[in-house]
Design an enzyme around this catalytic site. Structure first.
Site, short mmCIF file in Angstrom:
data_model
loop_
_atom_site.label_atom_id
_atom_site.label_comp_id
_atom_site.label_asym_id
_atom_site.label_seq_id
_atom_site.Cartn_x
_atom_site.Cartn_y
_atom_site.Cartn_z
N ARG A 275 0.81 -1.23 0.00
CA ARG A 275 0.00 0.00 0.00
C ARG A 275 0.84 1.27 0.00
O ARG A 275 0.46 2.26 -0.59
CB ARG A 275 -0.89 0.02 1.24
CG ARG A 275 -1.92 -1.09 1.26
CD ARG A 275 -2.63 -1.09 2.58
NE ARG A 275 -3.69 -0.10 2.58
CZ ARG A 275 -4.98 -0.39 2.49
NH1 ARG A 275 -5.36 -1.65 2.41
NH2 ARG A 275 -5.88 0.55 2.49
N LYS B 150 -0.31 -19.69 4.28
CA LYS B 150 -1.28 -20.09 5.31
C LYS B 150 -1.75 -18.85 6.05
O LYS B 150 -1.01 -17.88 6.07
CB LYS B 150 -0.60 -21.16 6.15
CG LYS B 150 -0.30 -20.84 7.60
CD LYS B 150 0.34 -21.99 8.31
CE LYS B 150 -0.04 -22.03 9.74
NZ LYS B 150 0.62 -21.05 10.61
N HIS C 297 5.60 -24.11 5.49
CA HIS C 297 7.06 -23.97 5.48
C HIS C 297 7.76 -25.15 6.16
O HIS C 297 8.95 -25.36 5.93
CB HIS C 297 7.50 -22.62 6.05
CG HIS C 297 7.43 -22.53 7.55
ND1 HIS C 297 6.27 -22.35 8.23
CD2 HIS C 297 8.40 -22.59 8.49
CE1 HIS C 297 6.52 -22.31 9.53
NE2 HIS C 297 7.80 -22.44 9.72
N LYS D 79 11.76 -27.74 5.37
CA LYS D 79 12.86 -28.02 6.31
C LYS D 79 13.56 -29.32 5.89
O LYS D 79 12.91 -30.29 5.52
CB LYS D 79 12.33 -28.13 7.75
CG LYS D 79 11.76 -26.79 8.26
CD LYS D 79 11.28 -26.90 9.68
CE LYS D 79 10.46 -25.69 10.10
NZ LYS D 79 11.21 -24.64 10.73
N GLU E 30 7.81 -24.79 21.10
CA GLU E 30 8.41 -23.47 20.91
C GLU E 30 8.67 -22.82 22.26
O GLU E 30 7.91 -23.07 23.22
CB GLU E 30 7.46 -22.58 20.12
CG GLU E 30 7.12 -23.11 18.75
CD GLU E 30 6.33 -22.09 17.96
OE1 GLU E 30 6.95 -21.28 17.27
OE2 GLU E 30 5.09 -22.09 18.07
N ASP F 21 -3.10 -23.06 14.16
CA ASP F 21 -1.79 -22.48 13.85
C ASP F 21 -0.74 -23.54 13.52
O ASP F 21 0.09 -23.33 12.64
CB ASP F 21 -1.33 -21.67 15.07
CG ASP F 21 -0.14 -20.78 14.77
OD1 ASP F 21 -0.18 -20.08 13.74
OD2 ASP F 21 0.83 -20.78 15.55
N HIS G 298 1.20 -27.99 9.98
CA HIS G 298 2.57 -28.50 10.11
C HIS G 298 2.61 -29.92 10.72
O HIS G 298 3.29 -30.79 10.20
CB HIS G 298 3.39 -27.58 11.02
CG HIS G 298 3.39 -26.14 10.61
ND1 HIS G 298 3.40 -25.75 9.29
CD2 HIS G 298 3.39 -24.99 11.32
CE1 HIS G 298 3.40 -24.43 9.22
NE2 HIS G 298 3.39 -23.94 10.44
N LYS H 217 3.34 -23.27 22.72
CA LYS H 217 4.21 -22.11 22.86
C LYS H 217 4.68 -22.04 24.30
O LYS H 217 4.07 -22.60 25.20
CB LYS H 217 3.45 -20.85 22.49
CG LYS H 217 3.04 -20.85 21.01
CD LYS H 217 3.05 -19.45 20.43
CE LYS H 217 2.68 -19.46 18.96
NZ LYS H 217 3.83 -19.62 18.06
C1 BG6 Z 1 4.00 -20.60 11.95
C2 BG6 Z 1 3.08 -20.28 13.08
O1 BG6 Z 1 3.31 -21.24 10.91
O2 BG6 Z 1 5.03 -21.47 12.43
C3 BG6 Z 1 3.84 -19.64 14.25
O3 BG6 Z 1 2.08 -19.37 12.63
C4 BG6 Z 1 4.97 -20.54 14.66
O4 BG6 Z 1 2.98 -19.39 15.35
C5 BG6 Z 1 5.82 -20.90 13.46
O5 BG6 Z 1 5.76 -19.83 15.63
C6 BG6 Z 1 6.87 -21.93 13.83
O6 BG6 Z 1 7.76 -22.08 12.77
P1 BG6 Z 1 9.26 -22.53 13.03
O7 BG6 Z 1 9.82 -22.67 11.66
O8 BG6 Z 1 9.92 -21.47 13.85
O9 BG6 Z 1 9.16 -23.82 13.78
#
Ligand code: BG6
Length: 528
Positions: free
Chosen positions: A65, A177, A207, A211, A245, A264, A269, A369
């Site tokens: 924007r 996502k 993502h 990895k 995490e 999430d 994942h 988390k």
């Molecule tokens: C994301 C989530 O998809 O993956 C985040 O939205 C999370 O909340 C993250 O922290 C974790 O990714 P990674 O690569 O750090 O394990």
């Protein structure tokens, strides 16, 4: 105690030859001033350039924007790249080579007018580009609420036409996502995207699939004669998949309140990790064949019933505590979080896969988390041998030898560890109570064996889109299956709000309920 396996570095070809270069193309990166682009994507583009993996005909057109000229955008991108965690060494010379290929167009993508401006800039870039192909990647790194108008205008503008399978120049669309927030919204999103583009033009990013160890799951099984034959219910007692995490919601309280750990992390994942672990090996390593096998594994997950909901799923929220010796607030005290929120920041679940390979083997999955450690791993716990060694060595009744465990470490220190039992030196070989047996680890680490830093996930994925390899991207049916599995769990939780939300101290391994869940089947969570 650890033994190391090392690969001889001279057996490895130099890095750039191990990966194919991307096709010439322009990447139209929408949301280019946003968090993801600044923290990861621009740095990964720079890494690809530095590794000579971008075609000479590559250019990037940032769109957002803010009004800005190319020079200001290049300055913004330079700041982002030079401070990006994903960048392995920033040097001015290679930056100067890349920055001349970065351009910018400002405007509101929810309004149709801006697409003419993008078209004009693209024509300018494509006319001046080395290599003749006008290939385009549209990276839709935009929030969900503007997704629909952007896809609609983009398609109507003619800049991103639906193309037949072998068409060149090609047009590819990267979708970030979340792919919806429920089965209904996930299906609606797929319908919207597939109404405008062909499935093979669409690259949905998870993502985790980028990895290195995640990619290695298939190769590890396919390439090693000693593992594939034991990858089944005959030999495996249970599978544990953990994505822990140490971070909290990091200023994303508003998003997280509407998402929670299941949407999430688990719907995408963790179910991807589960599918890769449980699937049959594909007949060839081709995108659709790999995805077909993942889909079959996900379809074989046993649907939950009323009893299962109570026994097989645990939710909790972090309370104040200490992470890495630092005091941290609880989830309800985070900015933009409702003080009586019941959004889970931790979940543990059990899945059963009702097929010939896995019937009877529990797959335990957990993510949270503010846990004790940042670690993602897949741990395969094997059954005890038929030979009752523990009876022979006279362990106290009821005590068992440690089971063999194969751990695929996704992060950090990516690699594989095999835990087995060995005789502790010294005691007499006669099978007497004095003989001691202890678990030892055989350890493979990517960094030690191959000496190189691993490519960040987004770097791998961006290059794959430029090459046209969709193996590491999720197909629409996988997304929908993910929702089919998690929707009933979320619905059950919504219908049965806890009288008191279970909590766990920040810096711990989760609530006691999570330990009880796995304990019922006679297993223990690993504390890696
Ligand atoms: C994301 C989530 O998809 O993956 C985040 O939205 C999370 O909340 C993250 O922290 C974790 O990714 P990674 O690569 O750090 O394990």
């Amino acid at each position: 105690m650890a033994l190391s396996i090392k690969a001889h570095p001279s057996q490895l070809p130099p890095a750039p030859t191990r990966r194919e270069r991307g096709d010439p193309c322009t990447m139209i990166l929408t949301g280019v001033t946003g968090d993801l682009a600044r923290r990861k994507l621009l740095g990964c583009v720079y890494n690809l350039h530095r590794a000579h993996l971008l075609s000479d005909g590559f250019a990037l057109l940032g769109v957002d924007r803010l009004p800005m000229d190319d020079a200001s955008f290049r300055e913004l991108a330079r700041k982002a790249v030079s401070s990006c965690d994903e960048v392995r060494g920033f040097d001015e010379e290679s930056w100067r080579e890349l920055e001349g290929r970065l351009f910018y167009a400002g405007g509101d993508l929810t309004q149709p007018e801006v697409y003419a401006q993008i078209g004009a800039r693209l024509a300018e870039i494509e006319a001046g580009r080395l290599g003749s192909e006008k290939n385009r990647i549209f990276y839709l790194s935009v929030p969900p609420f503007v997704f629909q108008p952007i896809v609609t205008h983009l398609s109507a503008s003619g800049l991103a036409p639906r193309t037949p399978s072998d068409a060149r120049p090609w047009v590819r669309v990267i979708v970030e996502k979340p792919f919806g927030s429920s089965l209904a919204t996930g299906v609606a999103l797929n319908d919207l995207v597939l109404g405008k583009f062909a499935e093979r033009q669409v690259y949905r990013i998870d993502h985790y699939l980028g990895k290195e160890t995640v990619q290695n799951v298939i190769v590890f099984r396919a390439a090693n004669a000693i593992f594939e034959p034991v990858w089944n219910r005959e030999h495996v007692a249970s599978v544990q998949i953990t994505a822990a995490e140490t971070v909290g919601v990091e200023g994303r309280g508003k998003y997280y309140e509407s998402s929670g750990v299941v949407r999430d992390m688990i719907q995408n994942h963790l179910l991807q990790l589960l599918a890769l672990t449980a699937m049959e090996l594909p007949t060839r390593l081709e995108a659709n064949l790999v995805r077909d096998e993942k889909v079959k594994a996900l379809r074989a997950i046993r649907p939950w019933d009323a009893d299962t909901h109570a026994a097989w799923a645990v939710r909790a929220q972090y309370a104040a505590g200490h992470v890495k010796d630092r005091p941290v607030p609880g989830y309800r005290q985070e900015p933009d979080v409702f003080p009586e929120s019941t959004t889970p920041t931790f979940a543990a679940m059990k899945f059963m896969i009702d097929n010939g390979r896995w019937r009877g083997v529990p797959f335990f999955v957990r993510s949270g988390k503010r846990l004790a450690k940042r670690v993602t791993e897949i741990a395969i716990e094997f059954r005890h041998p038929a030979y009752r060694m523990e009876e022979l060595v006279g362990l106290t009744p009821g005590a068992a030898l440690e089971p063999n465990v194969l751990v695929m470490r996704v992060q950090p220190n990516d690699g594989v560890t095999l835990r087995f039992d060995a005789k502790v030196p010294g005691a007499a070989m006669a099978l007497t109570p004095e003989i001691e047996v202890a678990p030892v680890d055989m350890d493979f680490s990517y960094a030690d064996a191959f000496g190189a830093d691993l490519s960040p996930a987004y770097e791998t994925l961006l290059l794959d889109v430029m090459i046209g390899d969709a193996t590491l991207f999720t197909r629409s049916d996988e997304v929908e299956l993910g929702w089919r599995i998690t929707d009933p769990i979320l619905a059950h939780w919504d219908a049965n709000p806890p009288l008191q939300m279970p909590t766990y101290s920040a810096g711990s391994w989760g609530p006691p309920e999570s330990h009880a869940l796995i304990d019922r089947d006679g297993f223990r969570w690993r504390e890696p």
